[in-house]
Design an enzyme around this catalytic site. Sequence first.
Site: not given
Ligand code: C5P
Length: 241
Positions: A36, A64, A66, A69, A121, A218
């Site tokens: 991503k 991504d 997003k 517009d 979220t 992570r």
């Molecule tokens: O697994 P981890 O929390 O580290 O993943 C973070 C990734 O997931 C980020 O790239 C974030 O943009 C994406 N993400 C998120 N929550 C969302 C939508 C996407 O954390 N609701």
Amino acid sequence: MDIQPKDRIIFPLDLPGAKEALRLAKGLSDHVGLFKIGLELFTSEGPQIVKQIQAVGPAGIFLDLKLHDIPATVTRALRAASRLGVDFVTIHADAGPEAIRGAAEVAAGTGTRILAVTVLTSLDKDTLIQLGYQPDLAEDMGKVVLRKAAMAREAGAHGIVCSGRELETIRANLDPELITIVPGIRPAWGSVSSDDQKRIATPRDAIRAGADYLVIGRPIRDAADPVEAAEMIAQEISEGL
Ligand code: C5P
């Protein structure tokens, strides 16, 4: 070609520059389905980062952006993104049906698929009220997400991004071909320090609930051995299928 469990893993390259992103991508390219590329990396490195990551190996690209517009702008941005040969591009459902329809039309036949982002979220009931939602609707996040997802699907989106919490409602109400992408995934064996994800699910449970792809950052990136972490997650995915 059959989709393997590891192909359902989307690994976010949430990094400031190409050097770090390429290093991680090289290590994980055979162990995840897609990388991503988000706003930080794309803004710092430009479209060439997409080409560089594609050149690393077989993993696809989830761009991504997003987009949000007017329809003409979203459509043109989508045309440019599809020329990069990316697999997925995100558009905010709030851009509306005309923007999504225009994007889906220019993506048709290119191999690029459109994903609608329903409700970030990071937004909760109180923020939705601040944004002008009626309190009884703001109270029911599942309903808000479903409404936006249904609109986006009707307009031609191939899939949506949603939390594990809304997955059941989405699967119960929308067509099974709709692709679902679920972030906030935490394997039971891993721990992420000062975790900011609130609506979490394990890979197995998310897949069981009908997720097609999981965004997992992570738990892989911060593992002592990221490749091993990705392999363990793929194993859990196969158990959930
Ligand atoms: O697994 P981890 O929390 O580290 O993943 C973070 C990734 O997931 C980020 O790239 C974030 O943009 C994406 N993400 C998120 N929550 C969302 C939508 C996407 O954390 N609701």
